[in-house]
Design a protein around this motif. Structure first.
Motif, PDB file in Angstrom:
ATOM      1  N   CYS A 107      -2.788   2.593   9.309  1.00 25.54           N
ATOM      2  CA  CYS A 107      -1.585   3.136   9.943  1.00 25.54           C
ATOM      3  C   CYS A 107      -1.692   3.044  11.464  1.00 25.54           C
ATOM      4  O   CYS A 107      -0.726   2.735  12.147  1.00 25.54           O
ATOM      5  CB  CYS A 107      -1.338   4.579   9.507  1.00 25.54           C
ATOM      6  N   CYS A 126      -4.836   7.011   9.421  1.00 30.06           N
ATOM      7  CA  CYS A 126      -5.910   6.166   8.922  1.00 30.06           C
ATOM      8  C   CYS A 126      -5.940   4.881   9.757  1.00 30.06           C
ATOM      9  O   CYS A 126      -5.037   4.631  10.551  1.00 30.06           O
ATOM     10  CB  CYS A 126      -5.710   5.862   7.436  1.00 30.06           C
ATOM     11  N   ALA A 153       3.134   7.214   7.950  1.00 29.49           N
ATOM     12  CA  ALA A 153       2.240   7.816   6.959  1.00 29.49           C
ATOM     13  C   ALA A 153       2.006   6.833   5.826  1.00 29.49           C
ATOM     14  O   ALA A 153       2.784   5.895   5.641  1.00 29.49           O
ATOM     15  CB  ALA A 153       2.871   9.094   6.398  1.00 29.49           C
ATOM     16  N   CYS A 154       0.929   7.055   5.086  1.00 27.79           N
ATOM     17  CA  CYS A 154       0.672   6.266   3.886  1.00 27.79           C
ATOM     18  C   CYS A 154      -0.084   7.153   2.904  1.00 27.79           C
ATOM     19  O   CYS A 154      -0.487   8.267   3.255  1.00 27.79           O
ATOM     20  CB  CYS A 154      -0.119   5.005   4.232  1.00 27.79           C
ATOM     21  N   ARG A 207       0.815  -1.213   0.000  1.00 28.58           N
ATOM     22  CA  ARG A 207       0.000   0.000   0.000  1.00 28.58           C
ATOM     23  C   ARG A 207       0.854   1.270   0.000  1.00 28.58           C
ATOM     24  O   ARG A 207       0.351   2.366  -0.210  1.00 28.58           O
ATOM     25  CB  ARG A 207      -1.004  -0.001   1.154  1.00 28.58           C
ATOM     26  N   CYS A 256      -3.390   8.716   4.264  1.00 27.99           N
ATOM     27  CA  CYS A 256      -3.494   9.675   5.369  1.00 27.99           C
ATOM     28  C   CYS A 256      -2.330  10.654   5.453  1.00 27.99           C
ATOM     29  O   CYS A 256      -2.379  11.605   6.222  1.00 27.99           O
ATOM     30  CB  CYS A 256      -3.648   8.929   6.698  1.00 27.99           C
TER      31      CYS A 256
HETATM   32 ZN    ZN Z   1      -2.264   5.854   6.676  1.00 24.08          ZN
END
Ligand code: ZN
Ligand code: ZN
Ligand code: FE
Length: 759
Positions: free
Chosen positions: A160, A157, A178-179, A120, A182
């Motif tokens: 996460c 999110c 982080a991703c 992801r 979010c």
């Molecule tokens: Zn995230």
């Protein structure tokens, strides 16, 4: 069953140590608890003796890459019959710790995710974990906790959050986690600040770079200006827009293989390039590959590898090495803020690749080189700040602030046994840089968790930093002589005792002497508690003082007049022919009258003079375009040429530089080419360092020698001096962890203040 308490000190916080301990304990089926404490990490671990022993061994052997253990104490406890292993949360409001680590380049595990189309975080430029990612630059305050970083603006999110809360996960309490769902995002801006719509801002920026554009890129510690390093037209465009004539640009290459297309890199340099702090490393240019405008007049070029996942993606195939120079109007601190970038970098860039993760503290790239087989920092900043340098002996009684020098600002805060150097601040005569200095004192004190009670400053009454120190209320002050601070800086850097005397060769451009004159070519005897000046270069008056520093021809003229008198003006040297005779006569009269002509023993000035006599172009006419330009070009001219020194003659404690100048002039007039003159001059300064230092060491019965001062950033001088002193049977140490120049001065000031406070 046994139970043990382990106490670890060193770099063990903010590096993923607790999840590491947790996973290891779980794997070995041991019970216990791990927590951060004031000075590091403490653990209690319970199980059978052999397994506990294996645990302790692996705990250190398999330490996360950013970590370092400096001490490990083990103490027996009574077993509690516990069944599981836990991670204790850090207590907010507890004692403050230096829990903030330096920014670190993306780790292997995160890199694998970045490359994995099923992950992801595939191609997500802000991927990080407990072992890597931004740290110092995003911290607003301590303790190190997401709430107090610039990542607070990004609510986690679900996915996460699960990782963040899972003790077995690599991202357990990874504060900048982080991703794409979010976390921060990239945006491409036009010079006016309008958003450039594109499906993929990163790809659009890459395409623009390949077309020869200049793109401002927001990195970890601030903005860079990027363009193709092999494209002469692009590099010249960047120079013109930045108003930067000669100062070399750094280059970023995707990996070692790409770096080797533009530079010659040995194994030590390769390891330094690939090290976690990802410094700029000064290496020898390859025969081809670089536009001549990247580093004109020099043999070396500053090369770095990507220092963030964003850079990794930016430099992916087919983008070749890029110029990556600090995004700042000249002499000002690196730009960190998007709005400010639009304001100040728009005239310089065709596009701006920005993101919405705020940089709280700007941090320039660190600069390093390998000399005599050892890596040495020439600028200590991103990737190193705020790592502490631990010194031997008992802890300091009072917290110390050392304010450093002036042209290469950097402060140091000392607490207990730890000396914490701040980031590179640049030239503090610049108003913006001075503002950054004020903010740095405040922020670094908070991060280290002290309110300094003792302030160390240079002896120079007019340094901005001295004035700042004198203006502070409610503190004690210590004025430290400039070259004494350089000596002490090397002691602290090398972990030497503060109170065992050494002989120090300190060579730099300028420093305020005990007698009010300008020093800078010194052999000192002493330790952090005090020193004696044993030898130095002959003082020579310089026309115009500070102006002479920017105009090496003035310095060369002063040395010629000193060595040969008025007749020097008639010598058929290119240096003299480059200037109007009347102008030279004016300067000569000024010197004779002693008007605005302070005497200097600075070794850097002797390099300037030699560059002028040798006919190095930047030393002949007008002003240099960056600090130490003439000396650096003189070093480049000397290359690897072997040569004999000119004769050394002493007048009391002073080396008679007139003899050197006369010998060099004779050879120049006899037609010796610049490389030979440059090589002989280097051999001469080396001989001064080696012979004088060895003689003083013998007289004093001292076996240890340290080398410091900005001139030892000269690789040839550093390597040859160390080799010569070692051959004379002496233990010789140079600076490695902090710069030999004024960027490392604060470390020495702090050590001196520490030593005096204890007496
Ligand atoms: Zn995230
Ligand atoms: Zn990572
Ligand atoms: Fe200095």
């Amino acid at each position: 069953m046994i139970r043990r308490r382990l106490r670890l000190r060193g770099v063990v916080q903010g590096i993923g140590f607790r999840p590491h301990a947790y996973r290891l304990a779980t794997e070995l089926r041991l019970a216990g608890i791990v927590r951060n404490d004031e000075s590091g990490v403490s653990l209690e671990v319970e199980g059978d003796e052999a397994t506990v022993e294996r645990f302790v061994e692996r705990l250190v052997d398999e330490l996360p890459p950013m970590g370092a253990v400096t001490s490990l104490d083990v103490e027996p406890l009574a077993p509690l019959g516990q069944e599981s292993f836990a991670i204790a949360r850090s207590e907010a409001g507890g004692p403050r710790v230096v829990g903030v680590t330096p920014d670190a380049h993306v780790c292997e595990a995160c890199l694998a995710e970045l490359r994995d189309p099923r992950d992801r975080r595939y191609r997500y430029p802000f991927v990080n974990c407990t072992r890597c990612g931004p740290r110092f630059t995003i911290v607003r305050d301590v303790p190190y906790d997401r709430k107090l970083t610039t990542m607070a603006a990004f609510p986690l999110c679900e996915a996460c959050r699960r990782e963040y809360e899972d003790p077995a996960d690599r991202r357990f309490h990874a504060e900048p986690i982080a991703c794409p769902a979010c976390g921060p995002r990239l945006t491409l801006l036009a010079p006016g600040g309008e958003v450039v719509e594109s499906e993929d801002p990163l790809e659009a920026a890459r395409a623009a770079l390949l077309r020869g554009a200049v793109v401002a890129v927001k990195g970890v510690g601030g903005f860079h200006l990027a363009c193709l390093a092999g494209d002469q037209a692009a590099v010249r465009r960047l120079r013109e827009r930045k108003g930067r004539e000669g100062k070399p640009f750094a280059v970023m290459a995707r990996d070692l293989e790409a770096a080797r297309t533009i530079a010659v890199i040995d194994e030590t340099e390769a390891a330094l390039l690939e090290s976690v702090p990802r410094p700029i490393v000064l290496v020898r240019k390859a025969a081809a590959g670089l536009a001549p405008a990247v580093a004109p007049g020099l043999e070396t070029v500053g090369v770095m590898l990507p220092s963030s996942p964003l850079h990794v993606l930016l430099l992916d195939e087919p983008v070749p090495p890029l110029v990556m120079t600090s995004g700042n109007p000249s002499e000002e601190p690196i730009v960190t803020d998007n709005a400010e970038a639009v304001r100040t970098l728009s005239p310089l860039a065709d596009l701006l690749l920005v993101h919405d993760r705020e940089i709280c503290t700007g941090c320039d790239d660190s600069v390093a080189q390998v000399a005599a087989g050892r890596p040495r920092l020439l600028r200590r900043s991103r990737g190193h700040v705020p790592r502490a340098i631990e010194v031997p002996g008992s802890p300091a009684a009072a917290p110390i602030l050392a304010v450093g020098g002036e042209l290469k600002g950097a402060i140091c805060i000392a607490r207990g046994r730890e000396l914490v150097m701040g980031r590179h601040l640049g030239d503090l005569t610049n108003a913006r840089a001075l503002e950054a200095f004020h903010a740095e004192v405040d922020r670094l004190s908070r991060i280290v968790g002290v309110r300094p009670a003792l302030v160390a400053h240079d002896l120079h009454p007019d340094y901005r930093t001295t004035r700042y120190a004198l203006g502070l209320e409610g503190v004690e002050r210590v004025a430290v002589q400039h070259h004494h601070a350089h000596l002490a800086s090397c002691l602290a850097d090398q972990g030497l005792p503060f109170d065992e005397p050494v002989v120090a060769a300190v060579l730099d451009g300028t420093g305020y002497g005990l007698d009010g004159t300008i020093w800078g070519g010194e052999v000192l005897v002493g330790d952090a508690t005090g020193f004696r000046r044993a030898a130095h270069l002959r003082p020579v008056p310089l026309p115009g003082g500070d102006r002479a520093v920017r105009s090496p021809y003035r310095v060369a003229l002063a040395h010629l007049l000193d060595a040969l008198g008025e007749e020097a003006l008639d010598l058929p040297l290119p240096l003299l022919r480059a200037h109007d005779r009347r102008h030279l006569e004016d300067l000569s009269r000024l010197l004779a009258a002693g008007l605005n002509a302070p005497a200097s023993c600075g070794a850097g000035r002797l390099f300037d003079a030699a560059a002028g006599i040798a006919g190095i172009p930047s030393a002949l006419a007008g002003e240099i375009t960056y600090e130490a330009q003439a000396a650096m070009e003189l070093e480049a001219a000397a290359s690897d040429l072997e040569a004999e020194p000119y004769p050394l003659v002493f007048d009391g404690a002073a080396l008679d530089t007139r003899v050197v100048v006369r010998a060099m002039v004779d050879e120049a007039l006899a037609g010796a080419p610049p490389p030979r003159l440059a090589a002989r001059f280097h051999a001469t300064v080396t001989a001064f360092v080696v012979e004088t230092t060895a003689r003083v060491a013998r007289e004093e019965g001292i076996g240890r020698v340290v080398l410091s001062g900005g001139c030892f950033g000269n690789r040839r001088l550093a390597a040859a001096s160390e080799a010569g002193l070692r051959a004379a049977g002496l233990e010789v140490l140079g600076q490695e962890r902090v710069p030999p120049g004024d960027g490392g001065l604060a470390l020495g000031q702090a050590l001196v203040a520490r030593a005096l406070a204890r007496e």
